[in-house]
Structure formats: structure tokens, C-alpha cells
Design a protein around this motif. Sequence first.
Motif, PDB file in Angstrom:
ATOM      1  N   PRO A  16       0.816  -1.119  -0.075  1.00 16.94           N
ATOM      2  CA  PRO A  16       0.010   0.032   0.005  1.00 16.94           C
ATOM      3  C   PRO A  16       0.845   1.369   0.116  1.00 16.94           C
ATOM      4  O   PRO A  16       2.021   1.394   0.558  1.00 16.94           O
ATOM      5  N   THR A  17       0.217   2.290  -0.458  1.00 17.04           N
ATOM      6  CA  THR A  17       0.768   3.619  -0.583  1.00 17.04           C
ATOM      7  C   THR A  17       0.187   4.592   0.113  1.00 17.04           C
ATOM      8  O   THR A  17      -1.247   4.713   0.119  1.00 17.04           O
ATOM      9  N   GLU A  18       0.666   5.647   0.815  1.00 14.93           N
ATOM     10  CA  GLU A  18      -0.084   6.564   1.583  1.00 14.93           C
ATOM     11  C   GLU A  18       0.798   7.843   1.204  1.00 14.93           C
ATOM     12  O   GLU A  18       1.929   7.917   1.265  1.00 14.93           O
ATOM     13  N   LEU A  19      -0.022   8.961   1.091  1.00 14.18           N
ATOM     14  CA  LEU A  19       0.275  10.262   0.934  1.00 14.18           C
ATOM     15  C   LEU A  19       0.406  11.003   2.613  1.00 14.18           C
ATOM     16  O   LEU A  19      -0.776  10.880   3.219  1.00 14.18           O
ATOM     17  N   ARG A  20       1.189  11.764   2.872  1.00 14.29           N
ATOM     18  CA  ARG A  20       1.007  12.423   4.102  1.00 14.29           C
ATOM     19  C   ARG A  20       1.528  13.884   3.948  1.00 14.29           C
ATOM     20  O   ARG A  20       2.736  14.063   3.561  1.00 14.29           O
ATOM     21  N   LEU A  21       1.060  14.748   4.430  1.00 12.28           N
ATOM     22  CA  LEU A  21       1.322  16.163   4.232  1.00 12.28           C
ATOM     23  C   LEU A  21       1.350  16.882   5.863  1.00 12.28           C
ATOM     24  O   LEU A  21       0.542  16.576   6.457  1.00 12.28           O
ATOM     25  N   CYS A  22       2.678  17.551   5.928  1.00 11.01           N
ATOM     26  CA  CYS A  22       2.636  17.914   7.414  1.00 11.01           C
ATOM     27  C   CYS A  22       2.953  19.600   7.206  1.00 11.01           C
ATOM     28  O   CYS A  22       3.657  19.954   6.270  1.00 11.01           O
ATOM     29  N   LEU A  23       2.337  20.562   8.165  1.00  7.76           N
ATOM     30  CA  LEU A  23       2.730  21.918   8.137  1.00  7.76           C
ATOM     31  C   LEU A  23       3.620  21.945   9.508  1.00  7.76           C
ATOM     32  O   LEU A  23       3.114  21.557  10.568  1.00  7.76           O
ATOM     33  N   LEU A  24       4.949  22.179   9.053  1.00  6.60           N
ATOM     34  CA  LEU A  24       6.045  22.443   9.969  1.00  6.60           C
ATOM     35  C   LEU A  24       6.519  23.864  10.285  1.00  6.60           C
ATOM     36  O   LEU A  24       7.322  24.375   9.109  1.00  6.60           O
ATOM     37  N   GLU A  25       5.862  24.600  11.044  1.00 10.60           N
ATOM     38  CA  GLU A  25       6.233  26.334  10.970  1.00 10.60           C
ATOM     39  C   GLU A  25       6.249  26.691   9.740  1.00 10.60           C
ATOM     40  O   GLU A  25       5.563  27.009   8.977  1.00 10.60           O
TER      41      GLU A  25
END
Length: 169
Positions: free
Chosen positions: A82-91
Motif C-alpha cells: 500500500p501507498t499513503e500520502l502525508r502532508l505536514c505543516l511545520l512552522e
Amino acid sequence: MAEEQDATMDAQLMNPAYVAGAAAPTAVYTSPVPHTPQAVAAVRHRARAPLTTWGLSEDAVEEALLVVSELVTNAVLHALPPTELRLCLLEDLVRIEVADSGTAPVRPGGTFAPVYCGRGDAVVGALAVRYGADIRPKSVIHWVELRAQPSGRLQCRRVREGDSPNRCR
């Protein structure tokens, strides 16, 4: 429950965003990636909403979506699900991660025409503050960090009705 905590802890340990002194994400978005070429457009479309909601400028959103497209395309074409996208806002950064189950075996006689492949790394490298991959025994996380404000390296302009939505130069 303990396995879930261990998995979260492993992800945090493998993720440079969690190293000592680094800020924890202020916002996170995750999305499964269906393992089909048609998934790229759908995942890119879904990723636009959180990036916009987080207050990124239109140019910064476009740069991030270009990177999402590249990472998701590579995962669909070259990796195992399986494949997953993850977006994170870091400062002042946006971290884009695509996790997959590692490189897919090469099929005999299966090659891609170089005219259509191989340019994405140069684009990602030009836009990224940092990028890399965390390789584990049963998975790989490809990640790219972009400034939350546009780099100015991608110039897009609206074009005539009926053309593609953006033309980049």
C-alpha cells in the motif's frame, strides 16, 4: 493499542521532522493512494484542500502539488502497495511524504521510455529545501520539504479557456 503506539513511535523516530529541537507538525493530512495511474490526479486534487486551508499562497500550493504528483507517480509506477500520502505543516515548511512498501520487482522486458521519465527528480530538487528517503526493511518513505511560501522557481500563469489550467515555465 501497543502495536499502534509502536508504529507511531517508529514513524516519529524515522521522520526527521521529529528530531530533537524540531517543531512538531501544526497540521497533518493523510490519504491512501490507490495503486493505479489514475490515482495521481485524484490524490493531487484531494491534497489541494488542506494546503489551501493551511493558508499557503496559490504559488506555494502549486509547487507542493507538483511534488505530490511526482512522488505519487513514482510510487504507483515503481513501488509496491500500500501507498499513503502525508502532508505536514511545520512552522514555515510543508513536508510531503509518500510511504510505500518498497521497490516493485522489475518485469522482464518492462522499461519506460526515457523521453517520458526521469525529469521529476530535477524538478523536486530545484523546489525542495531538503528531500530524501527513509528506507526500512518493509517500507520506504520518500519525503520533500518545501517552504510554506513559494520559492519563486516555478512560474505559472493562467492560459486561455480550453487549455490546461496552468502553463508553467
